[in-house]
Design a protein around this motif. Structure first.
Motif, PDB file in Angstrom:
ATOM      1  N   UNK A  39       6.946   2.859  -1.233  1.00 60.58           N
ATOM      2  CA  UNK A  39       7.295   3.306   0.112  1.00 60.58           C
ATOM      3  C   UNK A  39       6.203   4.197   0.691  1.00 60.58           C
ATOM      4  N   UNK A  40       5.752   5.156  -0.122  1.00 67.89           N
ATOM      5  CA  UNK A  40       4.737   6.089   0.363  1.00 67.89           C
ATOM      6  C   UNK A  40       3.417   5.373   0.627  1.00 67.89           C
ATOM      7  N   UNK A  41       3.055   4.473  -0.254  1.00 66.46           N
ATOM      8  CA  UNK A  41       1.804   3.744  -0.081  1.00 66.46           C
ATOM      9  C   UNK A  41       1.830   2.882   1.187  1.00 66.46           C
ATOM     10  N   UNK A  42       3.028   2.394   1.537  1.00 60.85           N
ATOM     11  CA  UNK A  42       3.157   1.538   2.713  1.00 60.85           C
ATOM     12  C   UNK A  42       3.281   2.328   4.014  1.00 60.85           C
ATOM     13  N   UNK A  43       3.938   3.483   3.947  1.00 64.33           N
ATOM     14  CA  UNK A  43       4.255   4.222   5.167  1.00 64.33           C
ATOM     15  C   UNK A  43       3.184   5.243   5.559  1.00 64.33           C
ATOM     16  N   UNK A  44       2.372   5.687   4.602  1.00 64.55           N
ATOM     17  CA  UNK A  44       1.390   6.725   4.894  1.00 64.55           C
ATOM     18  C   UNK A  44      -0.002   6.107   4.787  1.00 64.55           C
ATOM     19  N   UNK A  45      -0.634   5.913   5.930  1.00 68.30           N
ATOM     20  CA  UNK A  45      -1.910   5.187   5.986  1.00 68.30           C
ATOM     21  C   UNK A  45      -2.975   5.812   5.087  1.00 68.30           C
ATOM     22  N   UNK A  46      -3.012   7.149   5.042  1.00 65.47           N
ATOM     23  CA  UNK A  46      -4.070   7.828   4.296  1.00 65.47           C
ATOM     24  C   UNK A  46      -3.995   7.582   2.791  1.00 65.47           C
ATOM     25  N   UNK A  57      -0.646   8.571  -7.536  1.00 71.07           N
ATOM     26  CA  UNK A  57       0.562   8.760  -6.735  1.00 71.07           C
ATOM     27  C   UNK A  57       1.794   8.378  -7.546  1.00 71.07           C
ATOM     28  N   UNK A  58       1.717   7.237  -8.249  1.00 69.64           N
ATOM     29  CA  UNK A  58       2.843   6.820  -9.075  1.00 69.64           C
ATOM     30  C   UNK A  58       3.173   7.836 -10.151  1.00 69.64           C
ATOM     31  N   UNK A  59       2.141   8.399 -10.774  1.00 64.76           N
ATOM     32  CA  UNK A  59       2.370   9.412 -11.807  1.00 64.76           C
ATOM     33  C   UNK A  59       2.991  10.665 -11.210  1.00 64.76           C
ATOM     34  N   UNK A  60       2.538  11.037  -9.994  1.00 58.83           N
ATOM     35  CA  UNK A  60       3.091  12.207  -9.325  1.00 58.83           C
ATOM     36  C   UNK A  60       4.557  12.000  -8.985  1.00 58.83           C
ATOM     37  N   UNK A  61       4.879  10.826  -8.414  1.00 58.45           N
ATOM     38  CA  UNK A  61       6.269  10.522  -8.076  1.00 58.45           C
ATOM     39  C   UNK A  61       7.124  10.512  -9.333  1.00 58.45           C
ATOM     40  N   UNK A  62       6.629   9.834 -10.383  1.00 58.59           N
ATOM     41  CA  UNK A  62       7.387   9.777 -11.631  1.00 58.59           C
ATOM     42  C   UNK A  62       7.649  11.154 -12.215  1.00 58.59           C
ATOM     43  N   UNK A  98     -10.375  14.401   1.196  1.00 63.01           N
ATOM     44  CA  UNK A  98     -10.288  14.745   2.608  1.00 63.01           C
ATOM     45  C   UNK A  98      -9.050  14.208   3.296  1.00 63.01           C
ATOM     46  N   UNK A  99      -8.019  13.826   2.520  1.00 66.09           N
ATOM     47  CA  UNK A  99      -6.763  13.358   3.115  1.00 66.09           C
ATOM     48  C   UNK A  99      -6.057  14.557   3.754  1.00 66.09           C
ATOM     49  N   UNK A 100      -5.594  14.443   5.001  1.00 64.62           N
ATOM     50  CA  UNK A 100      -4.948  15.583   5.662  1.00 64.62           C
ATOM     51  C   UNK A 100      -3.745  16.089   4.879  1.00 64.62           C
ATOM     52  N   UNK A 106       4.365  14.997   4.139  1.00 59.78           N
ATOM     53  CA  UNK A 106       5.204  13.860   4.555  1.00 59.78           C
ATOM     54  C   UNK A 106       5.626  13.017   3.357  1.00 59.78           C
ATOM     55  N   UNK A 107       4.737  12.878   2.387  1.00 59.79           N
ATOM     56  CA  UNK A 107       5.081  12.115   1.188  1.00 59.79           C
ATOM     57  C   UNK A 107       6.288  12.724   0.482  1.00 59.79           C
ATOM     58  N   UNK A 108       6.341  14.038   0.412  1.00 58.32           N
ATOM     59  CA  UNK A 108       7.485  14.678  -0.239  1.00 58.32           C
ATOM     60  C   UNK A 108       8.762  14.483   0.562  1.00 58.32           C
ATOM     61  N   UNK A 109       8.667  14.524   1.867  1.00 55.69           N
ATOM     62  CA  UNK A 109       9.872  14.341   2.694  1.00 55.69           C
ATOM     63  C   UNK A 109      10.398  12.910   2.591  1.00 55.69           C
ATOM     64  N   UNK A 110       9.499  11.941   2.639  1.00 54.65           N
ATOM     65  CA  UNK A 110       9.928  10.544   2.517  1.00 54.65           C
ATOM     66  C   UNK A 110      10.486  10.266   1.124  1.00 54.65           C
ATOM     67  N   UNK A 111       9.840  10.824   0.115  1.00 53.59           N
ATOM     68  CA  UNK A 111      10.335  10.633  -1.248  1.00 53.59           C
ATOM     69  C   UNK A 111      11.699  11.260  -1.436  1.00 53.59           C
TER      70      UNK A 111
END
Length: 422
Positions: A39-46, A57-62, A98-100, A106-111
């Motif tokens: 979801x995060x990879x698809x919804x957040x362009x950066x 990202x997967x390791x962080x989410x897990x 350099x990702x904002x 936003x990744x945390x809110x969507x997750x």
């Protein structure tokens, strides 16, 4: 609602119902983590387009999902647990890329939102109907507390890493540029590519070197911001083939290279400075190609700046090396240059408005090939006035200009930029 002692309210039947929900979620932990990652990879362009970043990202989410389930299962205070190492490393990596930071938040809110969808399903399946509201409230508050706590932690990590990374990157970029300017690099194709990767700038094209600086503080924001904004605007106006390479050199000045610029206009540069509304001064080299051109155009910009500084407060905001190249060489020895100008021009080099007006008229007259009409047009006076001033200038000098015309033109140009009677 949180109780006054800072703990989360427990459902009436104790921790068993919450633990049951945690157990239900744990059975789908890998599926939940993968779904949130996708979801995060698809919804957040950066966050797209980098397999290594997606894996992290997967390791962080897990790690976050596992920690939340552990908090729910054992009734741990959410604000007392540490952020998972993978989540901390992911924040660092985003800072380095350099990702904002808003993409991280936003990744945390969507997750959080997607995890709660799974949690509500488990609550309905594992909890008696009369306890659903209380258990749901507890799960929501627990997850909210955890996400709020961990997101603050990773944002702080991000900001610290971003500051450190920018400082180190700036130091590395400055060192690499020093190597290039001092002809210590690049010594071959491989080293050239390595230097280009560090700078984010390619050498195999034309370059326009600039020096931007401020004589007084900007009207708003830090000086570097004003200089970078001006550099970006110049890149656009001069049709650069890429972003400007901007290297802050001190608190009020920056070295700049514009890629692919083959022609520079004083009027265009001056218009950009005026539109910017800040007291930025610009010294321009001449466009030149390849690595050697990168060095040469920069050296020319430095020489043009030296002329501007020598000219003092009357100097224009924009100085082109092509206009002052010979004067720039004279600036290397101002005392010697002053003595030479006085020797060439004689009394015509003396200070004063009248002498300055005669010198400027003679300079333009010689530059236009001796045309009274062209000189009059450029200065906005009558041709007869030009004729009188030229004759008077020659009289004051005391000898004709035909025998040493080039010296006279250079001396007049030096006076125009550096003043007389120095």
């Amino acid at each position: 609602m949180r109780e006054l002692n800072g703990t989360l309210p427990r459902p009436d039947d104790g921790s068993a119902a919450v633990a049951a929900v945690a157990a239900g979620l744990a059975r789908h932990r890998d599926e939940i983590s993968a779904e949130i990652r996708d979801l995060l990879a698809a919804r957040i362009d950066e966050l797209r387009g980098d397999p290594a970043l997606i894996d992290l990202l997967g390791a962080s989410v897990g790690g976050n999902v596992e920690t939340i389930l552990h908090v729910l299962a054992h009734g741990l205070p959410p604000r007392e647990v540490e952020a998972p190492p993978a989540a901390v490393e992911y924040a660092r990596r985003l800072a380095q890329r350099g990702v904002p930071v808003n993409a991280l938040v936003r990744a945390y809110r969507l997750g959080q939102a997607r995890l709660m969808e799974w949690a509500f399903t488990c609550v309905e399946a594992a909890v008696e109907r009369d306890a659903v509201a209380a258990v749901s409230q507890h799960v929501v508050l627990t997850v909210f507390e955890y996400v709020d706590h961990v997101s603050q932690t990773v944002v702080a990590v991000y900001e610290a890493e971003r500051d450190r990374w920018l400082e180190n990157r700036h130091a590395i970029r400055v060192a690499r540029i020093r190597d290039v300017l001092d002809r210590r690099a690049p010594s071959g194709p491989d080293e050239r590519r390595a230097v280009e990767a560090v700078l984010g700038y390619r050498f195999g094209r034309d370059h326009l070197g600039l020096v931007l600086w401020l004589d007084e503080p900007p009207t708003a924001g830090p000086a570097l911001v004003a200089l970078e904004r001006c550099a970006d605007a110049l890149a656009l106006a001069l049709e650069a083939q890429g972003r400007a390479l901007v290297v802050p050199w001190d608190t009020t000045s920056a070295w700049v290279w514009l890629p692919g610029v083959v022609e520079v206009s004083r009027e265009t540069v001056a218009a950009v400075v005026r539109r910017g509304g800040e007291p930025v001064r610009v010294a321009c080299g001449a466009p030149a190609a390849d690595v050697e051109g990168f060095r040469v155009t920069h050296e020319q910009a430095l020489r043009a700046r030296a002329v501007t500084l020598a000219a003092g407060e009357d100097a224009p905001a924009v100085t082109l090396f092509d206009e002052v190249g010979a004067v720039a060489l004279l600036c290397a020895d101002l005392d010697g240059a002053t003595a030479w100008v006085k020797r060439v021009l004689g009394p015509l080099a003396e200070p004063g408005q009248t002498r300055a007006r005669l010198r400027e008229t003679l300079r333009v007259f010689l530059a236009t090939g001796g045309s009274n009409a062209a000189t009059a047009t450029q200065l906005g006076v009558h041709p007869s006035t030009v004729k009188y001033r030229v004759r008077r200038a020659k009289e004051i000098r005391g000898r004709p200009v035909d025998g040493d015309r080039l010296d006279v033109e250079l001396a007049l140009l030096a006076c125009a930029w550096l003043g007389a009677g120095r």
